[in-house]
Design a protein around this motif. Sequence first.
Motif, mmCIF file in Angstrom:
data_model
loop_
_atom_site.group_PDB
_atom_site.id
_atom_site.type_symbol
_atom_site.label_atom_id
_atom_site.label_comp_id
_atom_site.label_asym_id
_atom_site.label_seq_id
_atom_site.Cartn_x
_atom_site.Cartn_y
_atom_site.Cartn_z
ATOM 1 N N ASN A 37 -30.099 -27.335 23.268
ATOM 2 C CA ASN A 37 -30.664 -27.214 21.925
ATOM 3 C C ASN A 37 -32.181 -27.097 21.960
ATOM 4 N N ALA A 38 -32.822 -27.863 22.853
ATOM 5 C CA ALA A 38 -34.273 -27.759 22.983
ATOM 6 C C ALA A 38 -34.671 -26.372 23.482
ATOM 7 N N ALA A 39 -33.893 -25.835 24.407
ATOM 8 C CA ALA A 39 -34.180 -24.496 24.928
ATOM 9 C C ALA A 39 -34.032 -23.441 23.837
ATOM 10 N N ILE A 40 -33.065 -23.629 22.953
ATOM 11 C CA ILE A 40 -32.859 -22.667 21.864
ATOM 12 C C ILE A 40 -34.054 -22.657 20.920
ATOM 13 N N VAL A 41 -34.608 -23.830 20.624
ATOM 14 C CA VAL A 41 -35.796 -23.890 19.771
ATOM 15 C C VAL A 41 -36.946 -23.121 20.419
ATOM 16 N N ALA A 42 -37.139 -23.327 21.713
ATOM 17 C CA ALA A 42 -38.208 -22.614 22.422
ATOM 18 C C ALA A 42 -37.945 -21.112 22.444
ATOM 19 N N LEU A 43 -36.679 -20.737 22.665
ATOM 20 C CA LEU A 43 -36.325 -19.316 22.690
ATOM 21 C C LEU A 43 -36.592 -18.662 21.340
ATOM 22 N N ALA A 44 -36.229 -19.356 20.271
ATOM 23 C CA ALA A 44 -36.451 -18.813 18.932
ATOM 24 C C ALA A 44 -37.933 -18.594 18.668
ATOM 25 N N LYS A 45 -38.753 -19.534 19.120
ATOM 26 C CA LYS A 45 -40.195 -19.379 18.924
ATOM 27 C C LYS A 45 -40.741 -18.199 19.732
ATOM 28 N N ALA A 46 -40.194 -17.986 20.920
ATOM 29 C CA ALA A 46 -40.627 -16.847 21.730
ATOM 30 C C ALA A 46 -40.229 -15.526 21.059
ATOM 31 N N PHE A 47 -38.997 -15.458 20.549
ATOM 32 C CA PHE A 47 -38.571 -14.260 19.816
ATOM 33 C C PHE A 47 -39.438 -14.063 18.570
ATOM 34 N N ALA A 48 -39.749 -15.162 17.880
ATOM 35 C CA ALA A 48 -40.563 -15.064 16.670
ATOM 36 C C ALA A 48 -41.950 -14.513 16.987
ATOM 37 N N ASP A 49 -42.479 -14.903 18.147
ATOM 38 C CA ASP A 49 -43.793 -14.401 18.552
ATOM 39 C C ASP A 49 -43.761 -12.887 18.720
ATOM 40 N N ARG A 50 -42.709 -12.388 19.383
ATOM 41 C CA ARG A 50 -42.573 -10.928 19.499
ATOM 42 C C ARG A 50 -42.274 -10.309 18.137
ATOM 43 N N GLY A 51 -41.573 -11.042 17.308
ATOM 44 C CA GLY A 51 -41.211 -10.525 15.998
ATOM 45 C C GLY A 51 -42.395 -10.291 15.080
ATOM 46 N N ILE A 52 -43.517 -10.958 15.346
ATOM 47 C CA ILE A 52 -44.703 -10.739 14.521
ATOM 48 C C ILE A 52 -45.170 -9.290 14.627
ATOM 49 N N GLN A 53 -45.149 -8.740 15.841
ATOM 50 C CA GLN A 53 -45.574 -7.345 16.005
ATOM 51 C C GLN A 53 -44.461 -6.367 15.647
ATOM 52 N N ASP A 54 -43.188 -6.807 15.783
ATOM 53 C CA ASP A 54 -42.067 -5.914 15.493
ATOM 54 C C ASP A 54 -41.524 -6.064 14.076
ATOM 55 N N ASP A 55 -42.087 -6.982 13.310
ATOM 56 C CA ASP A 55 -41.667 -7.245 11.931
ATOM 57 C C ASP A 55 -40.211 -7.709 11.873
ATOM 58 N N VAL A 56 -39.863 -8.618 12.781
ATOM 59 C CA VAL A 56 -38.547 -9.249 12.780
ATOM 60 C C VAL A 56 -38.766 -10.753 12.621
ATOM 61 N N GLN A 57 -38.132 -11.331 11.653
ATOM 62 C CA GLN A 57 -38.274 -12.762 11.351
ATOM 63 C C GLN A 57 -37.274 -13.559 12.192
ATOM 64 N N VAL A 58 -37.726 -14.640 12.826
ATOM 65 C CA VAL A 58 -36.849 -15.455 13.676
ATOM 66 C C VAL A 58 -37.118 -16.940 13.435
ATOM 67 N N ASN A 59 -36.066 -17.697 13.177
ATOM 68 C CA ASN A 59 -36.173 -19.148 13.008
ATOM 69 C C ASN A 59 -34.995 -19.831 13.695
ATOM 70 N N SER A 60 -35.110 -21.139 13.860
ATOM 71 C CA SER A 60 -33.985 -21.931 14.368
ATOM 72 C C SER A 60 -33.693 -23.065 13.396
#
Length: 256
Positions: A155-178
């Motif tokens: 579960n902790a890894a999923i939170v970190a993964l979501a934040k990493a996807f969200a970081d890329r999503g800022i430039q790609d205009d994709v919203q990501v949360n956990s």
Amino acid sequence: MVKSVAIVTGASQGIGRATAIRLAKDFEVLVLVARNRENLKDTSRLVQAIGAQTLVVDVDISTPGMPEVVVEQVLARFGRIDALLNIAGAVPQIDLFEMTDEQWSSGTELKLHGARRMTLAAWPALKASKGSVVLMSGNSADVPKAGYAAVATINAAIVALAKAFADRGIQDDVQVNSVLPGPVMTGRRRSFLEKWAPANGMSVDEATIKFPQNAGISRFGEPEEIANLLAFLVSPPARWMTGSALRMDGGEVKSV
């Protein structure tokens, strides 16, 4: 051509089923993904009764290549993906010193890598639609204990993964949360209580009251409550919320 398509993994039961039913009010198409086809058909009937179309895809997303199969089917049929809700994944709650490598791996492959692969496979379509992604974690990410070390670690890894996807999503205009739910009364939870209650000298009804009290909360959550939160996260009013890890646990985690 349809205007809105959401993929829900783990849609055969529990929070996944409740989420698919809730999203039927907001999306034209619900893509229902899980391993149990019969249960998915039940979910499909409930979703269709609300008015949304469905596509049932009974695959094991812990298997490499299967998330790509799901995405290919969705794009071939509907041409777009607007939301991806990664809900699949049950990790055994076994003591740290008793859990086998195989049990660790099976939980990791489905809940963590399944969500990672699904998100990667759907990303180009989500980028095209300026879509949204939610990854399902759990409040054990914040309170790891020996009795459920694998659950907490994944579960902790999923939170970190979501934040990493969200970081890329800022430039790609994709919203990501956990989302980090606390103890929810799913079918799996009820099965656990049916074993836990007699072992602790009480009825299931008594355990349903006692167990949350032991966790410092008033009651178990309901799948529909988590589903409402997920529906908000993939709705237009929540669009500026990205990279967030939202806890919904009845106040079980007391830390700031």
